[in-house]
Design a protein around this motif. Structure first.
Motif, PDB file in Angstrom:
ATOM      1  N   ILE A   1      28.916  29.067  61.017  1.00 42.24           N
ATOM      2  CA  ILE A   1      29.752  30.245  60.802  1.00 42.24           C
ATOM      3  C   ILE A   1      30.412  30.607  62.131  1.00 42.24           C
ATOM      4  N   THR A   2      31.724  30.665  62.124  1.00 45.46           N
ATOM      5  CA  THR A   2      32.455  31.043  63.332  1.00 45.46           C
ATOM      6  C   THR A   2      32.927  32.486  63.173  1.00 45.46           C
ATOM      7  N   VAL A   3      32.569  33.313  64.142  1.00 46.93           N
ATOM      8  CA  VAL A   3      32.964  34.730  64.144  1.00 46.93           C
ATOM      9  C   VAL A   3      33.620  35.048  65.474  1.00 46.93           C
ATOM     10  N   GLY A   4      34.357  36.147  65.477  1.00 45.54           N
ATOM     11  CA  GLY A   4      34.965  36.567  66.732  1.00 45.54           C
ATOM     12  C   GLY A   4      35.495  37.973  66.634  1.00 45.54           C
ATOM     13  N   PRO A   5      35.785  38.566  67.786  1.00 42.29           N
ATOM     14  CA  PRO A   5      36.295  39.925  67.791  1.00 42.29           C
ATOM     15  C   PRO A   5      37.703  40.001  67.202  1.00 42.29           C
ATOM     16  N   VAL A   6      37.928  41.017  66.401  1.00 42.08           N
ATOM     17  CA  VAL A   6      39.239  41.246  65.802  1.00 42.08           C
ATOM     18  C   VAL A   6      40.264  41.396  66.927  1.00 42.08           C
ATOM     19  N   GLY A   7      41.402  40.744  66.768  1.00 45.81           N
ATOM     20  CA  GLY A   7      42.463  40.842  67.766  1.00 45.81           C
ATOM     21  C   GLY A   7      42.300  39.916  68.954  1.00 45.81           C
ATOM     22  N   GLN A   8      41.255  39.101  68.948  1.00 46.35           N
ATOM     23  CA  GLN A   8      41.031  38.142  70.025  1.00 46.35           C
ATOM     24  C   GLN A   8      40.800  36.751  69.419  1.00 46.35           C
TER      25      GLN A   8
ATOM     26  N   ALA B   1      22.733  36.576  59.602  1.00 47.63           N
ATOM     27  CA  ALA B   1      23.666  36.435  60.721  1.00 47.63           C
ATOM     28  C   ALA B   1      24.997  37.114  60.396  1.00 47.63           C
ATOM     29  N   LEU B   2      25.498  36.906  59.179  1.00 54.28           N
ATOM     30  CA  LEU B   2      26.748  37.565  58.769  1.00 54.28           C
ATOM     31  C   LEU B   2      26.594  39.081  58.748  1.00 54.28           C
ATOM     32  N   ALA B   3      25.482  39.564  58.243  1.00 56.94           N
ATOM     33  CA  ALA B   3      25.254  41.009  58.201  1.00 56.94           C
ATOM     34  C   ALA B   3      25.255  41.599  59.618  1.00 56.94           C
ATOM     35  N   PHE B   4      24.736  40.869  60.576  1.00 61.08           N
ATOM     36  CA  PHE B   4      24.699  41.357  61.952  1.00 61.08           C
ATOM     37  C   PHE B   4      26.070  41.254  62.617  1.00 61.08           C
ATOM     38  N   TYR B   5      26.630  40.052  62.650  1.00 59.81           N
ATOM     39  CA  TYR B   5      27.861  39.838  63.417  1.00 59.81           C
ATOM     40  C   TYR B   5      29.103  40.419  62.731  1.00 59.81           C
ATOM     41  N   ARG B   6      29.184  40.291  61.432  1.00 59.05           N
ATOM     42  CA  ARG B   6      30.351  40.817  60.708  1.00 59.05           C
ATOM     43  C   ARG B   6      30.193  42.303  60.418  1.00 59.05           C
ATOM     44  N   ASP B   7      29.078  42.669  59.805  1.00 58.97           N
ATOM     45  CA  ASP B   7      28.928  44.029  59.301  1.00 58.97           C
ATOM     46  C   ASP B   7      28.552  45.039  60.392  1.00 58.97           C
ATOM     47  N   LEU B   8      27.661  44.670  61.315  1.00 58.32           N
ATOM     48  CA  LEU B   8      27.253  45.609  62.367  1.00 58.32           C
ATOM     49  C   LEU B   8      28.178  45.555  63.583  1.00 58.32           C
TER      50      LEU B   8
END
Length: 136
Positions: free
Chosen positions: A42-49, A18-25
Motif C-alpha cells: 500500500i502506497t500512501v502519502g501526504p495530500v498535495g505532495q 495500516a490503512l486505518a492509521f495512515y489514511r484515516d488518522l
C-alpha cells in the motif's frame, strides 16, 4: 546531483489496520493498493505532495532473507524496534490530539526536546515508531 526522497518503506502486518492509521488518522491519501499472492503493498502519502510516498510492505518478503532473519524481523516488529519514520506537522498538538483519540500506542506526548525541537512519538499498528515534530 539534485536528489530527492521519493519513497520510504515501512512493514505492515495488517493492511486494514495500516490503512486505518495512515489514511484515516494521519490523513494520507492512498496512491496504490497492490495485491499479489495474498499479500498487499500500500502506497500512501501526504495530500498535495505527490512526490513523497511511504510504501507499506508485507514484512520480510525479500526472497534473499533466511527463515531465521524472518523470525528476527517478526520479533523486532512485535517489540517496536524494527522500523520508523519522522514526520512533521504544522500543528503538533492538534495532530497528537487526533492520534490520541484514535486509541493508538502513545510512546511520548508532545515534548520540548533539549536539542531544539518539539515532538511526540507513537507506534503504528505494526509497531513502527512514528515520531512527529512541530514543523517550522
Amino acid at each position: 546531483m539534485n536528489l530527492t526522497i521519493h519513497s520510504s518503506y515501512l512493514p505492515h502486518d495488517d493492511p486494514d489496520a495500516a490503512l486505518a492509521f495512515y489514511r484515516d488518522l494521519l490523513g494520507f491519501e492512498v496512491r496504490k493498493d497492490v495485491g499479489y499472492e495474498g499479500l498487499r503493498w500500500i502506497t500512501v502519502g501526504p495530500v498535495g505532495q505527490p512526490g513523497i510516498s511511504i510504501v507499506l510492505t508485507p514484512p520480510a518478503v525479500d526472497p534473499g532473507i533466511t527463515d531465521d532473519e524472518r523470525r528476527t524481523i517478526t520479533e523486532m516488529m512485535a517489540k517496536g524496534t524494527y522500523a520508523g519514520i519522522n514526520l512533521a506537522a504544522a500543528d503538533l498538538d492538534a495532530t497528537f490530539d487526533r492520534l490520541q483519540a484514535g486509541d493508538i500506542d502513545i510512546i511520548q506526548e508532545p515534548t520540548d526536546q533539549p536539542y531544539g525541537i518539539r515532538d511526540c512519538a507513537v507506534r503504528d499498528p505494526a509497531g513502527n515508531m512514528i515520531r512527529i515534530q512541530q514543523a517550522g
